[in-house]
Design an enzyme around this catalytic site. Sequence first.
Site, mmCIF file in Angstrom:
data_model
loop_
_atom_site.group_PDB
_atom_site.id
_atom_site.type_symbol
_atom_site.label_atom_id
_atom_site.label_comp_id
_atom_site.label_asym_id
_atom_site.label_seq_id
_atom_site.Cartn_x
_atom_site.Cartn_y
_atom_site.Cartn_z
ATOM 1 N N THR A 238 0.829 -1.207 0.000
ATOM 2 C CA THR A 238 0.000 0.000 0.000
ATOM 3 C C THR A 238 0.862 1.254 0.000
ATOM 4 O OG1 THR A 238 -1.675 -1.237 1.240
ATOM 5 C CG2 THR A 238 -1.907 1.149 1.185
ATOM 6 N N GLU A 455 16.446 -24.829 27.731
ATOM 7 C CA GLU A 455 16.969 -23.801 26.825
ATOM 8 C C GLU A 455 18.465 -23.979 26.593
ATOM 9 O OE1 GLU A 455 14.973 -22.043 25.220
ATOM 10 O OE2 GLU A 455 13.170 -22.477 26.386
#
Length: 662
Positions: A238, A455
């Site tokens: 756009t 982790e």
Amino acid sequence: MDLKKNNGKERRGFNLAWIYVPILLFLLYQLFMGTNGGDPVQTEWTDVKERIIPSGDVKSICFYTNSRKAEITLKKESLEKYKNYFGGKTPEYGPHFFFKVSENFNFEDKLDEAREALPVDNRFKIEISEEANYWKYVDWLIFPVILLVFWFLMFRGFSKSAGGGPGGVFNVGKSKAKVFDKDSLNKVTFKDVAGLEEAKVEVMEIVDFLKNPAKYTALGGKIPKGALLVGPPGTGKTLLAKAVAGEADVPFFSISGSDFVEMFVGVGASRVRDLFQQAKEKAPCIVFIDEIDAVGRARSKNVGFSSNDERENTLNQLLTEMDGFGTNSGVIILAATNRADILDKALMRAGRFDRQIYVDLPELKDREAIFDVHLKNLKLDPNLDRSFLAKHTPGFSGADIANVCNEAALIAARRNKTLIEKQDFLDAVDRIIGGLEKKSRIFKPEEKKTTAYHEAGHAVVSWFLKNADPVFKVTIIPRGVSLGATWYLPEERLLSTKEQLLEEMASLMGGRAAEEIINGTIATGALNDLERATKLAYAMVTYYGMSEKIGHLSYYDSQQMPMYDKPYSEQTAQLIDSEAKLLLNKAHETALSIIREHMDGFVELAELLISREVIFGEDLERIFGPRAVDAAADEAETVAEEIADESAEETVKDEPEKQETK
């Protein structure tokens, strides 16, 4: 009153609500003031004959022959005696009483008889006339007037809610496109669009077509009729259209695909016709249709709708206007969508959209340029490295980068800083990707330990796989729905090999493998890892043809047509399942072997993560040493620089000899 702008000035518009004000005031006046006069009290002839007339208080009696009704007006000096009849108030004017009689009542004789019985100076006046009944003419008009008022108010409100535009619901078939010309306030230019160099070249050429048509038609060529901007959300489709509107010296019509679709049958097609009619009148011009998939969806995919669906009627009219029996000379169609795969094939063909311009996610250099645009108005730390920000936002669109800059400014302001620093941008990236930090969430010791080792498992496996993405940061601070996260800096590559995909799966399985080794059991924290690894494994088998037993087959449907039957047999389905499990098991075993091989460093890294909650790639390098792939890349870069220097020296030495030879 409504305020409307006209040439920069505010003018007052008429509001229908003001009509009700005088009506309300009149009703209030009648309610509270009507008893002071004009509302006679009903009585009977016997009471008038025996009490009111003999008292000498009557001034006049008026008899209406058509309604058989008589109205009595009292003398002004006698009104005080009759206050009880009027709610304790003295009426200001008459008539004050009235009575009705039957047709057999001889009014003249009865009144003459009562009048003659009074003294001469107390005799009242007798009037005979016909009553003017205006209501009998108004009664039959009340209902039509009320109906018309209700009709007007209903359609006035309905036209606003339905978006009928100027003229209300009766103009509902008119186009709602906004028109921009060279005098409009929208002055976005191609200089305001960072990155997207290839896409800008394409759309700039469209603008040049309209400015210098003879340049292209001199050789017999034709100006393209349309261009379709395709790409992920937030990449600047756009914005490119706004730049075209700002650069072109021709009228620019802007409309959304959803503006064509209404609840009324035939409205969409009518608006398409009106839009192109306006465009032809102002040709040469550009028509921009944003989110064209709202109206251009493939007709065969409108499941549940009949062939005479309103959306299909609108699409048929759009196809006809873009390239039908008539001509649209000088009208260029520009459209944008992020779902080109569902558009109708007739809409995508040459002659309607001659060009498809793919607006992809920005690469490293493009992200740097986009950061430069969005950082212009921010108060930044002078030492801020903008290339660092671009490197740490892989896969971000232009809209995402704008959001990062804004979020960083808000974070810095929340911390009462005068300048936006590097850490603010890193926290903004964490906030956008991971979600809001849950500071109030309390970890149990065993949960915090499990999360830290999980982790750490991801980080260790990724560190020792040469094709895995390098680790940037590991955290066990909960954000959103996740308890911890390992952040990577993925290499921006266009193709991935089978080995790279296998090592990516191994990195995903690192957390689950770490839990097995440390706790001897598994937990639910690996849900997202297993989901991504499973999708990747099935993609390798069914899409990319990376399974020896399945072979070089792909069951991927680029058209995404609904499949009610699988394109393979049950035996093949079982084989696909077994091959995907085989890949996942192989990745799992790779993760287990790497963690066990570097057990001491793995434990040290996990304990450091428990104590600090956030660690970076520098901590992994301190514990495990530099990654082999990084060292090899540095060595290759050094060798390349030495070769380049030697080549430059030889070139300088050879220059005199070349000149002498010439």
